[in-house]
Write a protein that holds these residues in place. Structure first.
Motif, mmCIF file in Angstrom:
data_model
loop_
_atom_site.group_PDB
_atom_site.id
_atom_site.type_symbol
_atom_site.label_atom_id
_atom_site.label_comp_id
_atom_site.label_asym_id
_atom_site.label_seq_id
_atom_site.Cartn_x
_atom_site.Cartn_y
_atom_site.Cartn_z
ATOM 1 N N ASN A 181 37.712 23.023 57.149
ATOM 2 C CA ASN A 181 37.548 21.585 56.902
ATOM 3 C C ASN A 181 38.452 21.102 55.769
ATOM 4 O O ASN A 181 38.007 20.375 54.876
ATOM 5 C CB ASN A 181 36.083 21.235 56.615
ATOM 6 C CG ASN A 181 35.197 21.475 57.808
ATOM 7 O OD1 ASN A 181 35.572 21.151 58.934
ATOM 8 N ND2 ASN A 181 34.053 22.074 57.581
ATOM 9 N N LEU A 182 39.709 21.508 55.830
ATOM 10 C CA LEU A 182 40.691 21.119 54.826
ATOM 11 C C LEU A 182 41.792 20.290 55.459
ATOM 12 O O LEU A 182 42.030 20.367 56.655
ATOM 13 C CB LEU A 182 41.330 22.363 54.191
ATOM 14 C CG LEU A 182 40.451 23.221 53.302
ATOM 15 C CD1 LEU A 182 41.163 24.510 52.930
ATOM 16 C CD2 LEU A 182 40.050 22.450 52.054
ATOM 17 N N THR A 183 42.449 19.508 54.614
ATOM 18 C CA THR A 183 43.648 18.785 55.024
ATOM 19 C C THR A 183 44.763 19.184 54.065
ATOM 20 O O THR A 183 44.506 19.721 52.979
ATOM 21 C CB THR A 183 43.439 17.264 54.943
ATOM 22 O OG1 THR A 183 43.172 16.912 53.575
ATOM 23 C CG2 THR A 183 42.299 16.802 55.838
ATOM 24 N N GLU A 184 45.998 18.901 54.458
ATOM 25 C CA GLU A 184 47.117 19.199 53.565
ATOM 26 C C GLU A 184 46.973 18.433 52.254
ATOM 27 O O GLU A 184 47.296 18.959 51.190
ATOM 28 C CB GLU A 184 48.443 18.877 54.250
ATOM 29 C CG GLU A 184 48.778 19.875 55.348
ATOM 30 C CD GLU A 184 50.142 19.642 55.966
ATOM 31 O OE1 GLU A 184 51.070 19.231 55.237
ATOM 32 O OE2 GLU A 184 50.263 19.884 57.168
ATOM 33 N N GLU A 185 46.488 17.200 52.334
ATOM 34 C CA GLU A 185 46.311 16.380 51.131
ATOM 35 C C GLU A 185 45.283 17.019 50.190
ATOM 36 O O GLU A 185 45.483 17.068 48.980
ATOM 37 C CB GLU A 185 45.863 14.957 51.504
ATOM 38 C CG GLU A 185 46.900 14.154 52.266
ATOM 39 C CD GLU A 185 47.007 14.544 53.736
ATOM 40 O OE1 GLU A 185 46.015 15.004 54.343
ATOM 41 O OE2 GLU A 185 48.124 14.399 54.284
ATOM 42 N N LYS A 186 44.178 17.472 50.749
ATOM 43 C CA LYS A 186 43.127 18.092 49.928
ATOM 44 C C LYS A 186 43.657 19.375 49.269
ATOM 45 O O LYS A 186 43.376 19.642 48.099
ATOM 46 C CB LYS A 186 41.900 18.401 50.780
ATOM 47 C CG LYS A 186 40.846 19.182 50.055
ATOM 48 C CD LYS A 186 39.541 18.509 50.094
ATOM 49 C CE LYS A 186 38.564 19.364 49.302
ATOM 50 N NZ LYS A 186 37.345 18.733 49.061
ATOM 51 N N ILE A 187 44.429 20.159 50.004
ATOM 52 C CA ILE A 187 45.001 21.379 49.446
ATOM 53 C C ILE A 187 45.936 21.031 48.292
ATOM 54 O O ILE A 187 45.884 21.659 47.230
ATOM 55 C CB ILE A 187 45.725 22.198 50.540
ATOM 56 C CG1 ILE A 187 44.705 22.760 51.531
ATOM 57 C CG2 ILE A 187 46.552 23.319 49.921
ATOM 58 C CD1 ILE A 187 45.309 23.390 52.763
ATOM 59 N N LYS A 188 46.786 20.030 48.478
ATOM 60 C CA LYS A 188 47.721 19.621 47.428
ATOM 61 C C LYS A 188 46.982 19.126 46.189
ATOM 62 O O LYS A 188 47.412 19.357 45.062
ATOM 63 C CB LYS A 188 48.673 18.552 47.941
ATOM 64 C CG LYS A 188 49.713 19.103 48.898
ATOM 65 C CD LYS A 188 50.587 18.017 49.458
ATOM 66 C CE LYS A 188 51.524 18.579 50.499
ATOM 67 N NZ LYS A 188 52.292 17.556 51.193
ATOM 68 N N GLU A 189 45.862 18.433 46.399
ATOM 69 C CA GLU A 189 45.051 17.915 45.288
ATOM 70 C C GLU A 189 44.456 19.032 44.447
ATOM 71 O O GLU A 189 44.391 18.941 43.227
ATOM 72 C CB GLU A 189 43.862 17.105 45.830
ATOM 73 C CG GLU A 189 44.090 15.674 46.077
ATOM 74 C CD GLU A 189 42.842 15.051 46.721
ATOM 75 O OE1 GLU A 189 41.702 15.509 46.484
ATOM 76 O OE2 GLU A 189 43.039 14.095 47.480
ATOM 77 N N THR A 190 43.970 20.050 45.112
ATOM 78 C CA THR A 190 43.187 21.077 44.420
ATOM 79 C C THR A 190 43.973 22.343 44.088
ATOM 80 O O THR A 190 43.460 23.200 43.374
ATOM 81 C CB THR A 190 41.964 21.472 45.273
ATOM 82 O OG1 THR A 190 42.411 21.977 46.536
ATOM 83 C CG2 THR A 190 41.040 20.286 45.491
#
Length: 135
Positions: free
Chosen positions: A38-47
């Motif tokens: 349940n991840l997105t590229e944006e969420k990965i970049k954020e965290t």
């Protein structure tokens, strides 16, 4: 104290998990893994904390390469096939049981477990196979 017999093989083995992981969780199964997590590229970049992620990965790779090198030597498995045997045994004995804890206690999906453990198997085989062949 164990000293790796072939330092070139040892250093290459250290970087194999990151090379394999970048392919596995990138072009090969990256989209599937993100969906299951349940991840997105944006969420990965954020965290993403690169120092924590890459630094911890390097430390883990050094430890894994060291232990696999020691096992190859202690078990007198200084061939590619011998290394594969050591890698498989280490995966079955260490990675599978520890990885299962994320399913049993953290409610991770069986799909994530299988995907991660398949990647771990390839890493263990590649590292130990290399260390055995270049002993």
């Amino acid at each position: 104290m164990h000293m790796p017999e072939n330092w070139i093989a040892f250093v290459i083995a250290i970087f194999l998990p990151m090379i394999i992981g970048s392919l596995w969780y990138g072009p090969l199964f990256g989209k599937m893994w993100m969906r299951m997590m349940n991840l997105t590229e944006e969420k990965i970049k954020e965290t993403l904390n690169p120092a924590k992620s890459y630094g911890g990965s390097i430390v883990g790779s050094v430890l894994t390469a060291y232990v696999l090198s020691m096992l190859v030597t202690l078990m007198d498995m200084g061939t590619f096939t011998g290394g594969l045997t050591v890698g498989f045994a280490a995966w079955v004995g260490f990675s599978l049981p520890l990885g299962w804890q994320s399913v049993a206690w953290e409610d991770k999906s069986m799909g994530v477990f299988v995907l991660n453990q398949a990647q771990n198997l390839i890493v263990f085989l590649a590292m130990a196979g290399l260390l055995g062949a270049w002993r």
